[in-house]
Design a protein around this motif. Structure first.
Motif, PDB file in Angstrom:
ATOM      1  N   THR A   1       0.825  -1.213   0.000  1.00  0.00           N
ATOM      2  CA  THR A   1       0.000   0.000   0.000  1.00  0.00           C
ATOM      3  C   THR A   1       0.856   1.259   0.000  1.00  0.00           C
ATOM      4  O   THR A   1       0.344   2.365   0.063  1.00  0.00           O
ATOM      5  CB  THR A   1      -0.941   0.040   1.217  1.00  0.00           C
ATOM      6  N   ALA A   2       2.182   1.065  -0.051  1.00  0.00           N
ATOM      7  CA  ALA A   2       3.114   2.195  -0.078  1.00  0.00           C
ATOM      8  C   ALA A   2       3.776   2.232  -1.464  1.00  0.00           C
ATOM      9  O   ALA A   2       3.121   2.523  -2.456  1.00  0.00           O
ATOM     10  CB  ALA A   2       4.136   2.062   1.045  1.00  0.00           C
ATOM     11  N   TYR A   3       5.069   1.914  -1.543  1.00  0.00           N
ATOM     12  CA  TYR A   3       5.782   1.981  -2.823  1.00  0.00           C
ATOM     13  C   TYR A   3       6.109   0.615  -3.401  1.00  0.00           C
ATOM     14  O   TYR A   3       6.766   0.509  -4.428  1.00  0.00           O
ATOM     15  CB  TYR A   3       7.047   2.832  -2.670  1.00  0.00           C
ATOM     16  N   GLY A   4       5.674  -0.449  -2.723  1.00  0.00           N
ATOM     17  CA  GLY A   4       5.813  -1.797  -3.246  1.00  0.00           C
ATOM     18  C   GLY A   4       7.237  -2.194  -3.562  1.00  0.00           C
ATOM     19  O   GLY A   4       8.178  -1.790  -2.879  1.00  0.00           O
ATOM     20  N   SER A   5       7.384  -2.959  -4.620  1.00  0.00           N
ATOM     21  CA  SER A   5       8.692  -3.505  -4.979  1.00  0.00           C
ATOM     22  C   SER A   5       9.609  -2.487  -5.635  1.00  0.00           C
ATOM     23  O   SER A   5      10.799  -2.736  -5.786  1.00  0.00           O
ATOM     24  CB  SER A   5       8.519  -4.712  -5.904  1.00  0.00           C
ATOM     25  N   ARG A   6       9.084  -1.318  -6.005  1.00  0.00           N
ATOM     26  CA  ARG A   6       9.940  -0.327  -6.678  1.00  0.00           C
ATOM     27  C   ARG A   6      10.724   0.554  -5.708  1.00  0.00           C
ATOM     28  O   ARG A   6      11.766   1.062  -6.053  1.00  0.00           O
ATOM     29  CB  ARG A   6       9.129   0.507  -7.663  1.00  0.00           C
ATOM     30  N   GLY A   7      10.209   0.768  -4.499  1.00  0.00           N
ATOM     31  CA  GLY A   7      10.870   1.700  -3.594  1.00  0.00           C
ATOM     32  C   GLY A   7      10.879   3.083  -4.229  1.00  0.00           C
ATOM     33  O   GLY A   7      10.401   3.278  -5.336  1.00  0.00           O
ATOM     34  N   VAL A   8      11.424   4.050  -3.539  1.00  0.00           N
ATOM     35  CA  VAL A   8      11.551   5.401  -4.088  1.00  0.00           C
ATOM     36  C   VAL A   8      12.505   6.194  -3.196  1.00  0.00           C
ATOM     37  O   VAL A   8      12.430   6.106  -1.974  1.00  0.00           O
ATOM     38  CB  VAL A   8      10.171   6.111  -4.211  1.00  0.00           C
ATOM     39  N   GLY A   9      13.416   6.937  -3.808  1.00  0.00           N
ATOM     40  CA  GLY A   9      14.371   7.746  -3.042  1.00  0.00           C
ATOM     41  C   GLY A   9      15.121   6.909  -2.021  1.00  0.00           C
ATOM     42  O   GLY A   9      15.735   5.902  -2.366  1.00  0.00           O
ATOM     43  N   THR A  10      15.024   7.297  -0.760  1.00  0.00           N
ATOM     44  CA  THR A  10      15.728   6.573   0.310  1.00  0.00           C
ATOM     45  C   THR A  10      14.907   5.410   0.880  1.00  0.00           C
ATOM     46  O   THR A  10      15.332   4.767   1.827  1.00  0.00           O
ATOM     47  CB  THR A  10      16.083   7.536   1.474  1.00  0.00           C
ATOM     48  N   ILE A  11      13.733   5.156   0.287  1.00  0.00           N
ATOM     49  CA  ILE A  11      12.872   4.065   0.752  1.00  0.00           C
ATOM     50  C   ILE A  11      13.209   2.817  -0.063  1.00  0.00           C
ATOM     51  O   ILE A  11      12.995   2.788  -1.274  1.00  0.00           O
ATOM     52  CB  ILE A  11      11.381   4.414   0.588  1.00  0.00           C
ATOM     53  N   PRO A  12      13.754   1.791   0.590  1.00  0.00           N
ATOM     54  CA  PRO A  12      14.091   0.559  -0.133  1.00  0.00           C
ATOM     55  C   PRO A  12      12.837  -0.154  -0.650  1.00  0.00           C
ATOM     56  O   PRO A  12      11.740   0.037  -0.109  1.00  0.00           O
ATOM     57  CB  PRO A  12      14.792  -0.309   0.923  1.00  0.00           C
ATOM     58  N   PRO A  13      12.989  -0.984  -1.684  1.00  0.00           N
ATOM     59  CA  PRO A  13      11.863  -1.778  -2.170  1.00  0.00           C
ATOM     60  C   PRO A  13      11.268  -2.639  -1.042  1.00  0.00           C
ATOM     61  O   PRO A  13      11.981  -3.043  -0.121  1.00  0.00           O
ATOM     62  CB  PRO A  13      12.492  -2.676  -3.249  1.00  0.00           C
ATOM     63  N   ASN A  14       9.973  -2.896  -1.143  1.00  0.00           N
ATOM     64  CA  ASN A  14       9.238  -3.763  -0.209  1.00  0.00           C
ATOM     65  C   ASN A  14       9.315  -3.295   1.243  1.00  0.00           C
ATOM     66  O   ASN A  14       9.364  -4.115   2.162  1.00  0.00           O
ATOM     67  CB  ASN A  14       9.705  -5.215  -0.336  1.00  0.00           C
ATOM     68  N   SER A  15       9.293  -1.990   1.452  1.00  0.00           N
ATOM     69  CA  SER A  15       9.373  -1.430   2.809  1.00  0.00           C
ATOM     70  C   SER A  15       7.996  -1.127   3.370  1.00  0.00           C
ATOM     71  O   SER A  15       7.171  -0.469   2.726  1.00  0.00           O
ATOM     72  CB  SER A  15      10.170  -0.119   2.802  1.00  0.00           C
ATOM     73  N   ASP A  16       7.757  -1.615   4.602  1.00  0.00           N
ATOM     74  CA  ASP A  16       6.595  -1.175   5.361  1.00  0.00           C
ATOM     75  C   ASP A  16       6.937   0.206   5.905  1.00  0.00           C
ATOM     76  O   ASP A  16       8.083   0.445   6.320  1.00  0.00           O
ATOM     77  CB  ASP A  16       6.309  -2.127   6.520  1.00  0.00           C
ATOM     78  N   LEU A  17       5.974   1.113   5.889  1.00  0.00           N
ATOM     79  CA  LEU A  17       6.224   2.487   6.323  1.00  0.00           C
ATOM     80  C   LEU A  17       5.239   2.890   7.415  1.00  0.00           C
ATOM     81  O   LEU A  17       4.144   2.343   7.520  1.00  0.00           O
ATOM     82  CB  LEU A  17       6.062   3.450   5.140  1.00  0.00           C
ATOM     83  N   THR A  18       5.646   3.877   8.216  1.00  0.00           N
ATOM     84  CA  THR A  18       4.781   4.448   9.241  1.00  0.00           C
ATOM     85  C   THR A  18       4.751   5.955   9.050  1.00  0.00           C
ATOM     86  O   THR A  18       5.797   6.578   8.821  1.00  0.00           O
ATOM     87  CB  THR A  18       5.305   4.109  10.652  1.00  0.00           C
ATOM     88  N   PHE A  19       3.572   6.513   9.126  1.00  0.00           N
ATOM     89  CA  PHE A  19       3.397   7.960   9.026  1.00  0.00           C
ATOM     90  C   PHE A  19       2.582   8.445  10.200  1.00  0.00           C
ATOM     91  O   PHE A  19       1.573   7.823  10.558  1.00  0.00           O
ATOM     92  CB  PHE A  19       2.632   8.339   7.749  1.00  0.00           C
ATOM     93  N   GLU A  20       3.009   9.543  10.806  1.00  0.00           N
ATOM     94  CA  GLU A  20       2.150  10.275  11.738  1.00  0.00           C
ATOM     95  C   GLU A  20       1.579  11.422  10.923  1.00  0.00           C
ATOM     96  O   GLU A  20       2.329  12.189  10.317  1.00  0.00           O
ATOM     97  CB  GLU A  20       2.936  10.786  12.940  1.00  0.00           C
ATOM     98  N   VAL A  21       0.256  11.496  10.874  1.00  0.00           N
ATOM     99  CA  VAL A  21      -0.429  12.465  10.024  1.00  0.00           C
ATOM    100  C   VAL A  21      -1.412  13.272  10.861  1.00  0.00           C
ATOM    101  O   VAL A  21      -2.241  12.703  11.573  1.00  0.00           O
ATOM    102  CB  VAL A  21      -1.202  11.753   8.890  1.00  0.00           C
ATOM    103  N   GLU A  22      -1.303  14.576  10.760  1.00  0.00           N
ATOM    104  CA  GLU A  22      -2.260  15.487  11.410  1.00  0.00           C
ATOM    105  C   GLU A  22      -3.057  16.167  10.304  1.00  0.00           C
ATOM    106  O   GLU A  22      -2.473  16.856   9.452  1.00  0.00           O
ATOM    107  CB  GLU A  22      -1.522  16.538  12.243  1.00  0.00           C
ATOM    108  N   LEU A  23      -4.367  15.943  10.280  1.00  0.00           N
ATOM    109  CA  LEU A  23      -5.221  16.532   9.254  1.00  0.00           C
ATOM    110  C   LEU A  23      -5.613  17.947   9.675  1.00  0.00           C
ATOM    111  O   LEU A  23      -6.347  18.136  10.642  1.00  0.00           O
ATOM    112  CB  LEU A  23      -6.466  15.661   9.027  1.00  0.00           C
ATOM    113  N   LEU A  24      -5.111  18.914   8.941  1.00  0.00           N
ATOM    114  CA  LEU A  24      -5.339  20.320   9.275  1.00  0.00           C
ATOM    115  C   LEU A  24      -6.591  20.891   8.630  1.00  0.00           C
ATOM    116  O   LEU A  24      -7.303  21.701   9.226  1.00  0.00           O
ATOM    117  CB  LEU A  24      -4.128  21.153   8.868  1.00  0.00           C
ATOM    118  N   GLU A  25      -6.826  20.481   7.360  1.00  0.00           N
ATOM    119  CA  GLU A  25      -7.902  21.137   6.610  1.00  0.00           C
ATOM    120  C   GLU A  25      -8.282  20.302   5.387  1.00  0.00           C
ATOM    121  O   GLU A  25      -7.444  19.601   4.825  1.00  0.00           O
ATOM    122  CB  GLU A  25      -7.364  22.507   6.152  1.00  0.00           C
ATOM    123  N   ILE A  26      -9.535  20.401   5.017  1.00  0.00           N
ATOM    124  CA  ILE A  26     -10.004  19.861   3.746  1.00  0.00           C
ATOM    125  C   ILE A  26     -10.240  21.073   2.859  1.00  0.00           C
ATOM    126  O   ILE A  26     -11.022  21.968   3.218  1.00  0.00           O
ATOM    127  CB  ILE A  26     -11.304  19.048   3.911  1.00  0.00           C
TER     128      ILE A  26
END
Length: 132
Positions: A105-130
């Protein structure tokens, strides 16, 4: 007797405080842990949102954050990784959540930038506005 009542009251308050940290696991495997409940509207996939965020790899290494880019990020919710499209829709404006994103659900087998392929990721997200 007073100490028992005080203990019960403290227990009830603590239980209420922990209730704010509800966790949802979505069918895709994305986990949404609500850190702070918002009181505003919830976005749909077709909305544009403004958020503060911090992204980390499974080992805790930060790979990106809105503060690195000078402040909140604004983007159409249907133009980001599936984890964000799905997870941010579960947050109300003013709320903050931790999104745990399986690699698929992230970048899968391609990875991107400093994110290696097949990486599980964690995000802290604060929703400010729609944005409308």
């Amino acid at each position: 007797m007073k100490s028992v009542i005080a203990l019960l009251a403290a227990s009830a308050i603590a239980t209420t405080a922990f209730a704010a940290n509800t966790t949802e696991k979505l069918p895709s495997g994305v986990v949404v842990e609500h850190l702070k409940q918002g009181t505003g509207a919830q976005p749909t996939a077709d909305d544009t949102v403004s958020v503060n965020y911090r992204g980390t790899l499974a080992d805790g290494t930060e790979f990106d954050s809105s503060s690195k880019h000078g402040g909140p990020a604004t983007f159409p919710l249907n133009r980001v990784i599936p984890c964000w499209t799905q997870g941010v829709q579960k947050i109300k404006v003013g709320g903050k959540a931790k999104l745990t994103c399986p690699a698929a659900t992230a970048y899968g087998s391609r990875g991107v930038g400093t994110i290696p392929p097949n990486s599980d990721l964690t995000f802290e997200v604060e929703l400010l506005e729609i944005k409308k």
